[in-house]
Design a protein around this motif. Structure first.
Motif, PDB file in Angstrom:
ATOM      1  N   ARG A   1      18.411 -18.653 -35.971  1.00 25.98           N
ATOM      2  CA  ARG A   1      18.245 -17.307 -36.539  1.00 25.98           C
ATOM      3  C   ARG A   1      18.486 -16.232 -35.470  1.00 25.98           C
ATOM      4  NH1 ARG A   1      12.518 -17.265 -39.469  1.00 25.98           N
ATOM      5  NH2 ARG A   1      13.159 -15.121 -39.931  1.00 25.98           N
ATOM      6  N   LYS A   2      18.845 -15.048 -35.930  1.00 25.85           N
ATOM      7  CA  LYS A   2      18.960 -13.900 -35.036  1.00 25.85           C
ATOM      8  C   LYS A   2      17.573 -13.314 -34.807  1.00 25.85           C
ATOM      9  CE  LYS A   2      23.700 -12.409 -36.033  1.00 25.85           C
ATOM     10  NZ  LYS A   2      24.550 -11.266 -36.484  1.00 25.85           N
ATOM     11  N   LEU A   3      17.311 -12.967 -33.552  1.00 21.05           N
ATOM     12  CA  LEU A   3      16.036 -12.365 -33.180  1.00 21.05           C
ATOM     13  C   LEU A   3      16.301 -11.027 -32.508  1.00 21.05           C
ATOM     14  CD1 LEU A   3      12.970 -12.307 -32.636  1.00 21.05           C
ATOM     15  CD2 LEU A   3      13.368 -13.722 -30.621  1.00 21.05           C
ATOM     16  N   CYS A   4      15.795  -9.965 -33.106  1.00 20.83           N
ATOM     17  CA  CYS A   4      15.997  -8.619 -32.577  1.00 20.83           C
ATOM     18  C   CYS A   4      14.886  -8.287 -31.580  1.00 20.83           C
ATOM     19  CB  CYS A   4      15.988  -7.612 -33.730  1.00 20.83           C
ATOM     20  SG  CYS A   4      16.281  -5.918 -33.197  1.00 20.83           S
ATOM     21  N   ILE A   5      15.273  -7.935 -30.364  1.00 17.04           N
ATOM     22  CA  ILE A   5      14.308  -7.518 -29.351  1.00 17.04           C
ATOM     23  C   ILE A   5      14.223  -5.998 -29.379  1.00 17.04           C
ATOM     24  CG2 ILE A   5      13.675  -7.567 -26.918  1.00 17.04           C
ATOM     25  CD1 ILE A   5      15.309 -10.111 -26.623  1.00 17.04           C
ATOM     26  N   ALA A   6      13.079  -5.494 -29.798  1.00 17.43           N
ATOM     27  CA  ALA A   6      12.900  -4.055 -29.988  1.00 17.43           C
ATOM     28  C   ALA A   6      12.543  -3.389 -28.663  1.00 17.43           C
ATOM     29  CB  ALA A   6      11.819  -3.799 -31.036  1.00 17.43           C
ATOM     30  N   THR A   7      13.565  -3.031 -27.897  1.00 17.25           N
ATOM     31  CA  THR A   7      13.313  -2.430 -26.584  1.00 17.25           C
ATOM     32  C   THR A   7      14.377  -1.402 -26.252  1.00 17.25           C
ATOM     33  OG1 THR A   7      12.968  -2.875 -24.228  1.00 17.25           O
ATOM     34  CG2 THR A   7      14.604  -4.229 -25.358  1.00 17.25           C
ATOM     35  N   LYS A   8      13.974  -0.437 -25.439  1.00 21.78           N
ATOM     36  CA  LYS A   8      14.891   0.559 -24.888  1.00 21.78           C
ATOM     37  C   LYS A   8      15.037   0.365 -23.381  1.00 21.78           C
ATOM     38  CE  LYS A   8      15.376   5.602 -24.375  1.00 21.78           C
ATOM     39  NZ  LYS A   8      14.740   6.916 -24.620  1.00 21.78           N
ATOM     40  N   HIS A   9      14.131  -0.427 -22.806  1.00 14.09           N
ATOM     41  CA  HIS A   9      13.989  -0.473 -21.358  1.00 14.09           C
ATOM     42  C   HIS A   9      14.348  -1.823 -20.747  1.00 14.09           C
ATOM     43  CE1 HIS A   9      10.947   2.905 -22.326  1.00 14.09           C
ATOM     44  NE2 HIS A   9      12.127   3.433 -22.052  1.00 14.09           N
ATOM     45  N   GLU A  10      15.346  -2.485 -21.333  1.00 16.65           N
ATOM     46  CA  GLU A  10      15.961  -3.689 -20.754  1.00 16.65           C
ATOM     47  C   GLU A  10      15.031  -4.893 -20.646  1.00 16.65           C
ATOM     48  OE1 GLU A  10      17.956  -2.627 -17.109  1.00 16.65           O
ATOM     49  OE2 GLU A  10      18.669  -0.726 -17.946  1.00 16.65           O
ATOM     50  N   LYS A  11      14.003  -4.959 -21.484  1.00 11.78           N
ATOM     51  CA  LYS A  11      13.095  -6.101 -21.465  1.00 11.78           C
ATOM     52  C   LYS A  11      13.782  -7.389 -21.906  1.00 11.78           C
ATOM     53  CE  LYS A  11       9.160  -3.138 -22.649  1.00 11.78           C
ATOM     54  NZ  LYS A  11       8.158  -2.838 -23.698  1.00 11.78           N
ATOM     55  N   GLU A  12      14.917  -7.255 -22.585  1.00 14.10           N
ATOM     56  CA  GLU A  12      15.643  -8.451 -23.023  1.00 14.10           C
ATOM     57  C   GLU A  12      16.048  -9.341 -21.847  1.00 14.10           C
ATOM     58  OE1 GLU A  12      18.876  -5.290 -22.463  1.00 14.10           O
ATOM     59  OE2 GLU A  12      16.814  -5.362 -23.230  1.00 14.10           O
TER      60      GLU A  12
ATOM     61  N   THR B   1       3.650   6.157 -10.443  1.00 11.30           N
ATOM     62  CA  THR B   1       4.546   5.014 -10.595  1.00 11.30           C
ATOM     63  C   THR B   1       5.198   5.058 -11.973  1.00 11.30           C
ATOM     64  OG1 THR B   1       2.595   3.746 -11.274  1.00 11.30           O
ATOM     65  CG2 THR B   1       3.335   3.514  -8.997  1.00 11.30           C
ATOM     66  N   ASP B   2       6.466   4.712 -12.013  1.00 15.05           N
ATOM     67  CA  ASP B   2       7.185   4.630 -13.281  1.00 15.05           C
ATOM     68  C   ASP B   2       6.965   3.228 -13.824  1.00 15.05           C
ATOM     69  OD1 ASP B   2       8.969   4.643 -15.417  1.00 15.05           O
ATOM     70  OD2 ASP B   2      10.437   5.882 -14.342  1.00 15.05           O
ATOM     71  N   MET B   3       6.241   3.128 -14.934  1.00 13.30           N
ATOM     72  CA  MET B   3       5.853   1.825 -15.460  1.00 13.30           C
ATOM     73  C   MET B   3       6.843   1.276 -16.490  1.00 13.30           C
ATOM     74  SD  MET B   3       3.375   1.623 -13.490  1.00 13.30           S
ATOM     75  CE  MET B   3       3.012  -0.071 -13.925  1.00 13.30           C
ATOM     76  N   ARG B   4       7.970   1.940 -16.680  1.00 18.26           N
ATOM     77  CA  ARG B   4       8.983   1.379 -17.575  1.00 18.26           C
ATOM     78  C   ARG B   4       9.550   0.109 -16.957  1.00 18.26           C
ATOM     79  NH1 ARG B   4      13.049   6.125 -18.248  1.00 18.26           N
ATOM     80  NH2 ARG B   4      12.582   6.207 -16.014  1.00 18.26           N
ATOM     81  N   ALA B   5       9.775  -0.881 -17.789  1.00 21.67           N
ATOM     82  CA  ALA B   5      10.092  -2.229 -17.293  1.00 21.67           C
ATOM     83  C   ALA B   5      11.336  -2.270 -16.423  1.00 21.67           C
ATOM     84  CB  ALA B   5      10.242  -3.187 -18.480  1.00 21.67           C
ATOM     85  N   MET B   6      12.356  -1.496 -16.774  1.00 22.78           N
ATOM     86  CA  MET B   6      13.629  -1.641 -16.047  1.00 22.78           C
ATOM     87  C   MET B   6      13.585  -1.078 -14.636  1.00 22.78           C
ATOM     88  SD  MET B   6      13.624   1.274 -17.860  1.00 22.78           S
ATOM     89  CE  MET B   6      14.313   2.945 -17.986  1.00 22.78           C
ATOM     90  N   VAL B   7      12.528  -0.316 -14.301  1.00 21.22           N
ATOM     91  CA  VAL B   7      12.383   0.196 -12.929  1.00 21.22           C
ATOM     92  C   VAL B   7      11.077  -0.286 -12.305  1.00 21.22           C
ATOM     93  CG1 VAL B   7      13.868   2.210 -13.211  1.00 21.22           C
ATOM     94  CG2 VAL B   7      11.437   2.392 -13.810  1.00 21.22           C
ATOM     95  N   ASN B   8      10.489  -1.340 -12.871  1.00 16.94           N
ATOM     96  CA  ASN B   8       9.223  -1.856 -12.368  1.00 16.94           C
ATOM     97  C   ASN B   8       9.226  -3.382 -12.412  1.00 16.94           C
ATOM     98  OD1 ASN B   8       6.297  -2.536 -12.169  1.00 16.94           O
ATOM     99  ND2 ASN B   8       6.074  -0.314 -12.217  1.00 16.94           N
ATOM    100  N   PRO B   9       9.740  -4.020 -11.345  1.00 21.26           N
ATOM    101  CA  PRO B   9       9.827  -5.481 -11.324  1.00 21.26           C
ATOM    102  C   PRO B   9       8.500  -6.198 -11.542  1.00 21.26           C
ATOM    103  CG  PRO B   9      11.149  -4.541  -9.561  1.00 21.26           C
ATOM    104  CD  PRO B   9      10.374  -3.403 -10.169  1.00 21.26           C
ATOM    105  N   LEU B  10       7.403  -5.649 -11.044  1.00 19.70           N
ATOM    106  CA  LEU B  10       6.108  -6.283 -11.262  1.00 19.70           C
ATOM    107  C   LEU B  10       5.758  -6.318 -12.745  1.00 19.70           C
ATOM    108  CD1 LEU B  10       3.859  -4.923  -8.361  1.00 19.70           C
ATOM    109  CD2 LEU B  10       4.541  -7.287  -8.744  1.00 19.70           C
TER     110      LEU B  10
END
Length: 282
Positions: free
Chosen positions: A9-20, A189-198
């Motif tokens: 099945r197709k699974l949609c990842i609902a993200t704007k911040h590169e969490k995929e 700190t910028d807590m958006r995933a794409m700029v926060n490796p932790l």
């Protein structure tokens, strides 16, 4: 049975911040799904970590809304979304924590599975600074430039706002521009995933916890997600046999058919040390 429920099945990842980048490999491997991200998908309308758009719902409800938005936008009946919350650890006071929730929504099977991961491995923080030296000190302890920073004029004022800074030259220019225009600078700190490796690492661990939950099948209907919903105290004291605050049993519940099951002694012991007994050691 659980993986076959989603296989192909197709699974949609609902993200704007590169969490995929961390979610997709884990779920594709565990569930045999084909992950994709919606085009021009804006989750910021539900709230931003920098605060200029207030998040009005709980993390779980926000993740749920992301899934529904993604389903409406794509027509896909299977979606996943994560949402984080940052602040003090619930038991380790004064220790910052990253609490990540990830939610899988399956409209086809009327199923919702939620996983949680709590981490103290976070750079979450913010402070007012009045000099470049102060700002550099904050940046160093915040793991800059690998982790992004945000500059604004005040903690709760967004007249000046620059996100995702990962370059020292830009950081200094932003500091000077903000302090000249507003007389004050607040850095966080910028807590958006794409700029926060932790944070991205925490999301990956939450996703692995989700796959663990999916693999737990209900004894009654065989649907995935049969997991603990409540830890029940009352483990008897080894000395006086009175109930203690330690866990006696776990309550499992199916999210699909509501079947419940109690499993005793989940910690592998049937009695508690008297030192943890309120009667023997008040």
């Amino acid at each position: 049975m659980s993986p076959s429920l989603f296989s192909g099945r197709k699974l949609c990842i609902a993200t704007k911040h590169e969490k995929e980048s961390v979610i997709a490999p884990i779920l594709e491997n565990a569930l045999d799904v084909n992950c994709f991200v919606p085009d021009a998908f804006d989750t910021d309308i539900l709230g931003t970590f920098s605060g200029e758009i207030e998040r009005k719902d709980s993390p779980i409800e926000t993740a749920r809304k992301k899934c529904r938005m993604a389903m409406e936008a794509t027509g896909c009946d299977l979606a996943v979304a994560s949402e984080g919350s940052f602040g003090s650890h619930p038991t380790l006071f004064f220790v910052p924590a990253d609490e990540e929730f990830i939610l899988l929504m399956d409209a086809k099977n009327n199923l919702e599975i939620i996983a949680r991961y709590l981490s103290t491995e976070t750079n979450f923080g913010g402070e007012s600074v009045s000099s470049w030296e102060q700002l550099k000190a904050f940046a160093e302890k915040s793991k800059f430039p690998e982790h992004g920073l945000i500059i604004k004029n005040q903690e709760k004022d967004w007249s000046y706002l620059n996100k995702g800074i990962q370059d020292e030259k830009e950081l200094k220019e932003s500091f000077e521009e903000c302090i000249q225009a507003h007389g004050s600078v607040f850095v966080e700190t910028d807590m958006r995933a794409m700029v926060n490796p932790l944070r991205m690492e925490a999301i990956a661990k939450a996703t692995k916890e989700l796959t663990r939950k999916i693999a737990l099948e209900c004894p009654n209907c065989s649907m995935p997600g049969f997991d603990v919903v409540e830890h029940q105290s009352g483990l008897p004291c080894a000395q006086c046999s009175m109930p203690t605050k330690s866990t006696l049993q776990d309550l499992y519940r199916c999210q699909h058919c509501d079947f419940e099951e109690i499993r005793k002694f989940p910690r592998g012991k049937e009695q508690e040390d008297p030192m943890y007994c309120d009667f023997c050691n008040p």
